[in-house]
Design a protein around this motif. Sequence first.
Motif, PDB file in Angstrom:
ATOM      1  N   GLY A  42      35.720  52.211  39.109  1.00  0.00           N
ATOM      2  CA  GLY A  42      36.345  51.491  40.220  1.00  0.00           C
ATOM      3  C   GLY A  42      36.757  50.085  39.819  1.00  0.00           C
ATOM      4  N   VAL A  43      35.872  49.399  39.121  1.00  0.00           N
ATOM      5  CA  VAL A  43      36.177  48.032  38.668  1.00  0.00           C
ATOM      6  C   VAL A  43      37.345  48.036  37.686  1.00  0.00           C
ATOM      7  CG1 VAL A  43      35.266  46.072  37.347  1.00  0.00           C
ATOM      8  CG2 VAL A  43      33.856  47.155  39.109  1.00  0.00           C
ATOM      9  N   VAL A  44      37.302  48.949  36.712  1.00  0.00           N
ATOM     10  CA  VAL A  44      38.384  49.036  35.728  1.00  0.00           C
ATOM     11  C   VAL A  44      39.689  49.421  36.413  1.00  0.00           C
ATOM     12  CG1 VAL A  44      39.217  50.269  33.681  1.00  0.00           C
ATOM     13  CG2 VAL A  44      36.846  49.506  33.800  1.00  0.00           C
ATOM     14  N   GLY A  45      39.618  50.365  37.351  1.00  0.00           N
ATOM     15  CA  GLY A  45      40.815  50.774  38.091  1.00  0.00           C
ATOM     16  C   GLY A  45      41.433  49.624  38.864  1.00  0.00           C
ATOM     17  N   VAL A  46      40.604  48.827  39.517  1.00  0.00           N
ATOM     18  CA  VAL A  46      41.116  47.671  40.261  1.00  0.00           C
ATOM     19  C   VAL A  46      41.732  46.661  39.306  1.00  0.00           C
ATOM     20  CG1 VAL A  46      40.440  45.689  41.684  1.00  0.00           C
ATOM     21  CG2 VAL A  46      39.594  47.977  42.253  1.00  0.00           C
ATOM     22  N   LEU A  47      41.070  46.397  38.191  1.00  0.00           N
ATOM     23  CA  LEU A  47      41.615  45.429  37.226  1.00  0.00           C
ATOM     24  C   LEU A  47      42.958  45.892  36.671  1.00  0.00           C
ATOM     25  CD1 LEU A  47      38.391  44.366  35.298  1.00  0.00           C
ATOM     26  CD2 LEU A  47      39.660  43.041  37.003  1.00  0.00           C
ATOM     27  N   LEU A  48      43.065  47.174  36.348  1.00  0.00           N
ATOM     28  CA  LEU A  48      44.345  47.688  35.845  1.00  0.00           C
ATOM     29  C   LEU A  48      45.420  47.658  36.935  1.00  0.00           C
ATOM     30  CD1 LEU A  48      43.095  50.668  33.658  1.00  0.00           C
ATOM     31  CD2 LEU A  48      44.056  48.499  32.862  1.00  0.00           C
TER      32      LEU A  48
END
Length: 99
Positions: free
Chosen positions: A44-50
């Motif tokens: 979720g964190v990586v998805g939001v950052l991307l």
Amino acid sequence: MEMNAITEYIKPELLILVPVLYLIGAGIKKAEFIGDNKIPLLLGVVGVLLAVVWVLSTCTLDGWQSILTAGFVALTQGILCAGCAVYVNQVYKQAGKIK
């Protein structure tokens, strides 16, 4: 779930994040240095950052309203893409259990 239903919620340009996040999750799982229960949160964190990177590269921020809209779009799109990646992983696992 039909592809049309997915693209009603996830921007077509960001659908590429689903397999990318799936592969990141598989890599984290194989590395075994992070517990399985934390993988969805990390995705979720990586998805939001991307998604933030994509939003910032494609929009013009010219006021508070556009900044808040960009933040909302990045947050929701990143979470939806991570959710799809986790869903795909679970479907794959469950399909392997069917006899």
